[in-house]
Design an enzyme around this catalytic site. Sequence first.
Site, mmCIF file in Angstrom:
data_model
loop_
_atom_site.group_PDB
_atom_site.id
_atom_site.type_symbol
_atom_site.label_atom_id
_atom_site.label_comp_id
_atom_site.label_asym_id
_atom_site.label_seq_id
_atom_site.Cartn_x
_atom_site.Cartn_y
_atom_site.Cartn_z
ATOM 1 N N SER A 1 1.509 21.340 -19.900
ATOM 2 C CA SER A 1 2.226 20.592 -20.931
ATOM 3 C C SER A 1 3.672 21.056 -20.983
ATOM 4 O O SER A 1 4.014 22.129 -20.470
ATOM 5 C CB SER A 1 1.562 20.798 -22.292
ATOM 6 O OG SER A 1 0.260 20.278 -22.293
ATOM 7 N N LYS B 1 10.277 9.488 -21.731
ATOM 8 C CA LYS B 1 8.939 10.058 -21.924
ATOM 9 C C LYS B 1 8.071 8.936 -22.496
ATOM 10 O O LYS B 1 8.119 8.637 -23.667
ATOM 11 C CB LYS B 1 8.990 11.247 -22.877
ATOM 12 C CG LYS B 1 7.651 11.923 -23.083
ATOM 13 C CD LYS B 1 7.808 13.141 -23.980
ATOM 14 C CE LYS B 1 6.496 13.876 -24.154
ATOM 15 N NZ LYS B 1 5.470 13.058 -24.804
ATOM 16 N N GLU C 1 3.556 7.663 -13.967
ATOM 17 C CA GLU C 1 2.881 7.165 -15.165
ATOM 18 C C GLU C 1 2.383 5.748 -14.934
ATOM 19 O O GLU C 1 3.145 4.870 -14.514
ATOM 20 C CB GLU C 1 3.845 7.178 -16.339
ATOM 21 C CG GLU C 1 3.174 7.154 -17.676
ATOM 22 C CD GLU C 1 2.632 8.521 -18.078
ATOM 23 O OE1 GLU C 1 2.106 8.624 -19.184
ATOM 24 O OE2 GLU C 1 2.743 9.480 -17.305
ATOM 25 N N LYS D 1 11.786 14.870 -28.462
ATOM 26 C CA LYS D 1 11.155 13.822 -29.263
ATOM 27 C C LYS D 1 12.052 13.498 -30.447
ATOM 28 O O LYS D 1 12.529 14.404 -31.139
ATOM 29 C CB LYS D 1 9.775 14.270 -29.744
ATOM 30 C CG LYS D 1 8.837 14.677 -28.607
ATOM 31 C CD LYS D 1 7.418 14.889 -29.079
ATOM 32 C CE LYS D 1 6.702 13.570 -29.184
ATOM 33 N NZ LYS D 1 5.250 13.714 -29.447
#
Length: 678
Positions: free
Chosen positions: A102, A126, A181, A319
């Site tokens: 992570s 992300k 992804e 974030k």
Amino acid sequence: MEDISRNTSENIKENNDISGNNDNGKIARIKELVKQLNDAAKKYYMEDTEIMSNLEYDALYDELSALEKETGMVMSNSPTVKVGYEVVSELPKEAHEHPMLSLDKTKDVGALASWLGGQKGVISWKMDGLTVVLTYENGEMIKAVTRGNGEIGEVITNNAKVFANVPHHIPYKGKLTIRGEAVIKYSDFNAINEKITDAESKYKNPRNLCSGSVRQLDNKITKERNVHFFAFNLVDGEDVDFHNSFKYQLDWLEQQGFTVVEHYLTDSAALPDKVREFSEKITENDFPSDGLVLMLDDLAYGRSLGTTAKFPRNAMAFKWADEEAITHLRYVEWSPSRTGLINPVAVFDPVELEGTTVSRASIHNVSILKSLALGEGDEIAVYKANMIIPQIARNLTMSGNVVIPAACPACGGETEIVREEGGAVSGVETLYCTNQFCPAKKLKSFSHYVSRNALNIDGLSEATIEKFIDEKILEELPDLYKLAAHREHIVELEGFGEKSYNKLVAAVDASRQTNMWRLVNGLGIANVGEATAKLMAKHFANDMDAMKKADVSAYVEIDGIGQVIAEDIVRYFENEKNCAIIDRLMAELTFVDEVSDTEQDLAGKVFVITGSLTHFDNRNQLKELIESRGGQVTGSVSAKTSYLINNDVNSTSSKNKKAKSLDVPIISEEDFLELIGQ
């Protein structure tokens, strides 16, 4: 997600000529030709429209074939590729050669810049998708594995070959391992949900839909979901000089034909501006994103930093802090559902959040309404969970003057507050309409009956059902099978015609051959969903008469059905009108037994699932696996429970305590997988 397998963007940087390779223009032409030819084929075969002549199509096809041979790059969606669909019995597990950790994260741009220091970094999106590792040898994809728990993933090679934009062949002939992804775009997600008429059956978000699509046992379903792959990291590439640059690696992957995450080289001084530029694009993106990733460009230096116990030191996630807005509650709207549940929705003065105007937020139930002490005119703070779903963060004035309606807003029938007992929602208070013939229930009842987990009748949207109810075409569920009597009426309705009518009737006729559990689920019995319907159909051997005649004690004998649900079922069947409707439906339907090739090694076993999962995306996926092998899944631990699945074996939760008191084995996911030999 916060792992080294970083999320991605569809906004691809153009004109990245990193080595003077003239194949860049040829690869761009290949992608252009693939799109042109696929668009032409779609128009011709699906819409009976020609946008180019056969001569033009053949010329472009020949050009594409020649370019594919010349460059060695063939896209998965190229018309020259003949896709072989395959159904497998299970997804095998495989350990990753390079485990995925992570990422550490921050919400502070200053802290991000400080972490970068004097180094150069590559910043990218992300995204909230599913990480996949692809391996190529001799220019051909040989393996695809999901991230799994970072150490062990599931092999999905067959499915990856039908991703919308993955190259089947690439120019590079050495061994190549990359991470990327898998995502389903918002536009595709919305298009899939638009075909689902019942609001309660719609998919909740693109990530969950993508995860289920990528991990299908039938890759034809994966193909239909239009999954895209965006590369974000090169793990191994033999005998290639990457100039010690992470950015160079990504640009090189573009030359091989991969769609690569949008990426920019930056330093600490320019970083705040880059973060701002990304934030301004969020509202226009066709994909879900919950932040950014910053990776050190210097590959050797990044490797030299090593890792902590949890995180690699060469990358950091950023974030965005949840954006809140202060507004005033106007009123609470109460929305009835097919089961009679009346859901509260907050309506407030419009505010701007994450680039969109927001004026409504679900409150979910009476308990949350009370805990927020909501009142008309209250000053409330609202935000978007995951930058998508509007929620009330807190109530600043808490007047508590919202009145819970004593009458249903749809029919005026009496309402009652029900306190849920048992299961995950024990103690939660919800509001119900007690009028069995509430018109809102009728609309929702039809919508539920035609939904994908019931009779699966495609093309009957809630708007169409409402129109048919208003036009007296639909009064009761069996009327769905009598549409032929209203053909002239239907074809004259606005938005309809002969073609729409024929398509709808064909979908209804396709539903006539079905499984008994689908009918039971479609009836809309209170507290009976797909899982309970399957238990009922299995216990009574698909005998509807036996179900109708059974008493409460007979239903309680079924593992997974408690006293409250048993009473709801018996009460439903005791109603003569309900039974008459069932008889009419039975006359229209033919029931088939579901055949499973999967070994029924869990037959007679009863499982309860609790806590968070690692190997499965959600409890539903684990439940489906157990049921496919003959087992049952229930919501509460009892003496009949064979195993409680909980990764936190030493938890002091109520389910763990009850399992221990009854000597029910508590096993982890790993224990379960070992139990079934996976």
